[in-house]
Every structure is written in structure tokens, then in C-alpha cells.
Scaffold this active site. Structure first.
Site, short mmCIF file in Angstrom:
data_model
loop_
_atom_site.label_atom_id
_atom_site.label_comp_id
_atom_site.label_asym_id
_atom_site.label_seq_id
_atom_site.Cartn_x
_atom_site.Cartn_y
_atom_site.Cartn_z
N GLY A 1 8.39 18.07 72.17
CA GLY A 1 9.62 17.71 71.51
C GLY A 1 9.62 18.21 70.08
O GLY A 1 8.83 19.08 69.70
N ARG B 1 13.15 27.68 67.85
CA ARG B 1 14.51 27.24 68.15
C ARG B 1 14.84 27.37 69.63
O ARG B 1 15.98 27.15 70.02
CB ARG B 1 15.51 28.04 67.31
CG ARG B 1 15.33 27.85 65.82
CD ARG B 1 16.41 28.54 65.01
NE ARG B 1 16.28 28.23 63.59
CZ ARG B 1 17.18 28.59 62.67
NH1 ARG B 1 18.26 29.27 63.05
NH2 ARG B 1 17.00 28.26 61.40
N GLY C 1 10.21 26.24 62.44
CA GLY C 1 9.64 26.26 63.78
C GLY C 1 10.56 26.84 64.83
O GLY C 1 11.66 27.33 64.53
N PRO D 1 8.39 25.87 77.28
CA PRO D 1 7.55 24.84 77.90
C PRO D 1 6.74 24.04 76.89
O PRO D 1 6.56 22.83 77.06
CB PRO D 1 6.65 25.65 78.84
CG PRO D 1 7.48 26.85 79.20
CD PRO D 1 8.25 27.18 77.95
N HIS E 1 12.78 2.59 72.27
CA HIS E 1 13.05 3.12 70.93
C HIS E 1 13.57 4.56 70.99
O HIS E 1 13.03 5.38 71.72
CB HIS E 1 11.80 3.09 70.07
CG HIS E 1 12.07 3.10 68.61
ND1 HIS E 1 12.59 4.20 67.97
CD2 HIS E 1 11.94 2.14 67.65
CE1 HIS E 1 12.75 3.93 66.68
NE2 HIS E 1 12.36 2.68 66.47
#
Length: 322
Positions: free
Chosen positions: A172, A162, A160, A166, A81
Site C-alpha cells: 500500500g 505511481r 515514489g 504487485p 480503522h
């Protein structure tokens, strides 16, 4: 009473212990009810369905985002997916007593919390999109997680970080927004040739001139020993389950193939299944008989066990007394 649904899709479908822990976190939130969990190892994805009062559902969604960020490492995640992050997408859906605009306000609050408290890059989509192209999940997710270092610079998140730090490499990004009901519906073919499934998906998806309000991709499901066409019905009143199944069958037959069964991912509104029953049995009026007809004719019990009572949103809301 206002009721809202959240349908977060998490990029984990192979570790039952992790899925159970995420579910535990959701169930611990007062006022929110976890109605359904749908996992697939080949897709490496789990779809959670949560419903209740809007604020409670938002808190449950945050708990899920937090748990997924803790337990899923996108640097090693692989699956059929498409995905962008540990919690790939989290849509809010107005169910009763509230508008799409109100659901979008709750989605905006969740996005702010996810960015500020969890440090997640957040893209806003559907009713929360700030630009027309960002309404489309596929546009945001193009290139998937592997494209994220470049995407963060060229298509910056709405909220959040940009930079591909790490921490961001592990979690992600996530996509959040409010939308109306969407039905995820997969059709299996009697072949392992994924190219055929991709061809059928390309013909039938709306943006290529196919079925209205339908998105589609093709993939291989080794666990089922077959290729599938995976559909998203974004407006089941425009194009219903029966129309999609029959169109897939027709396209399969053109290629010397057959449809062997189908599966519903997550929950669906009762009317969507009743409409399918009416398609196959126009003179039938009994509700239970119509639902059983839809189950049989769509082939929903040929891939894995199916019980329409456990897949109808309204029924589960009723027995939960939300």
C-alpha cells in the site's frame, strides 16, 4: 537538546509476533527510545510512540517502515480503522528544542528514503503538504487501500511509484509529515449500533460545525461488545478531553444511550490530563490528585487497565533520560 517524537500507525493489531518483530527493529536503533505500543485487534492497528534525537527517531521510523512492508500484506488486511498501507501514517512531532519546520525537514528526509529505498508511494501531509487539501489525512486516505489503484493515477503520491504494481499492492501507500501533538481518544457507548456512533461523530467533528480542532468517526468494536466514537483532538488547548467526553455524553443521552467509558490511544501531554482534572475538580491543585480525577471522570479505567504514569509523554521521557 532537540527531542522529536514519531507516532507511526501500523496496519496490524492481531499478530503479536509481527508486532514484536517491528518493535525489535525499532529498539535496535541507537538513540531512539520506544516509549509505548498500543494495539487493537478490532481496529487491526498498532500505534508505536518513539522519541529521541531527531536523526535517531528518523532512523527508527525507517526501520519500522521497512519491517511493516516486509510482514504486512495489505491484500488480505481488514480492520475497523481506515488505512492506506502497511504503515498507514507516520507523523513527526517536535517535543523540545526544535521547531515544527525542523520536524518537517526530518519528515521530508524519511519520505525520500521510504520512496527511494523501499519503493513506497508516499503522500506528504500536515506541515509537509504541497497543497492545502493534502494537509488533511482524511482527504488523502479517502477510499482507503481499496481505492489505491485509482488514487495513484488521480491523486498521485508526492514521492515514489505511481503504478499499482504487485509490490505496491502488498505494501500500500504511506502518509508522512510533521504536526503538533494530537490526542487519540475513544468513547464507548452502551450499544452495538454503529449508526448511533457515526451520528454522534458527524455532529461533533469540526468540519460539520462541531467541536473546534476535533475529528471523529464511529465504528463497532466487537472485542468491547460496543460501538465507539473515535476522536482525534488536533489541538487539546482548543478542545480538551473533558469537553469531548461531555459532548459525547450529551449526544448519547439525546439518543437514549450512555457513555460507558473511554480510552486513550498512545500517549498524551501531561497538561491535557491536568486540564481534564481541573475541569472536573476546579478547586484542586495537587498534580497527582488532578491526574487521578481525570482518570476517574473520563472513565479511562473502565474499558481496560489505565495507569496515567505510563501514558504521560513527559513522564516517560524523564524516566528514559532522553
Amino acid at each position: 537538546m532537540k527531542l522529536m517524537e514519531a507516532v507511526p500507525n501500523v496496519s496490524e493489531g492481531r499478530r503479536p509476533d509481527v508486532i514484536a518483530e517491528i518493535a525489535r527493529r525499532v529498539r535496535a536503533v541507537p538513540g531512539a527510545s520506544l516509549l509505548h505500543i498500543d494495539s487493537n485487534a478490532d481496529a487491526n492497528r498498532t500505534v508505536f510512540t518513539v522519541a529521541g534525537k531527531p536523526q535517531a527517531v528518523r532512523r527508527a521510523a525507517f526501520a519500522l517502515l521497512q519491517a511493516a512492508a516486509e510482514y504486512i500484506d495489505m491484500r488480505t488486511q481488514r480492520g475497523a480503522h481506515p488505512r492506506l498501507g502497511a504503515t498507514d501514517v507516520c507523523p513527526f512531532v517536535p517535543v523540545a528544542g526544535m521547531t515544527l519546520t525542523e520536524a518537517a525537514e526530518e519528515a521530508e528526509r524519511l519520505a525520500q528514503e521510504a520512496a527511494q529505498k523501499l519503493g513506497l508511494p508516499v503522500y506528504l501531509y500536515e506541515a509537509n503538504a504541497h497543497t492545502p487539501e493534502r494537509k488533511n489525512l482524511a482527504f488523502i486516505r479517502r477510499g482507503e487501500y481499496e481505492s489505491l489503484p485509482q488514487k495513484l493515477a488521480e491523486l498521485p503520491p508526492d514521492l515514489g511509484p505511481r503504478a499499482f504494481s504487485p509490490d505496491v499492492a502488498k505494501t500500500g501507500a504511506t502518509v508522512i509529515g510533521a504536526r503538533n501533538f494530537l490526542i487519540a481518544f475513544n468513547v464507548s457507548l452502551n450499544t452495538r449500533e454503529v449508526a448511533a456512533a457515526k451520528e454522534i461523530a458527524a455532529v461533533l467533528r469540526e468540519k460539520n460545525g462541531g467541536l473546534p480542532a476535533v475529528k471523529a468517526i464511529g465504528w463497532l468494536m466487537p472485542g468491547y461488545d460496543c460501538a465507539q466514537v473515535s476522536f482525534n483532538l488536533t489541538d487539546y488547548q482548543k478542545t480538551g478531553l473533558a469537553a469531548v467526553r461531555e459532548a459525547a455524553k450529551q449526544q448519547a443521552e439525546k439518543r437514549g444511550l450512555a457513555v460507558t467509558g473511554s480510552e486513550l490511544i498512545g500517549l498524551a501531554p501531561e497538561e491535557a490530563l491536568l486540564n481534564a482534572g481541573r475541569f472536573y475538580a476546579p478547586g484542586l491543585t495537587d498534580k497527582t490528585a488532578l491526574l487521578k480525577t481525570a482518570e476517574r471522570e473520563l472513565g479511562l479505567n473502565k474499558i481496560r487497565p489505565f495507569d496515567f504514569r505510563k501514558r504521560i509523554l513527559e513522564y516517560l521521557l524523564f524516566i528514559k533520560r532522553l
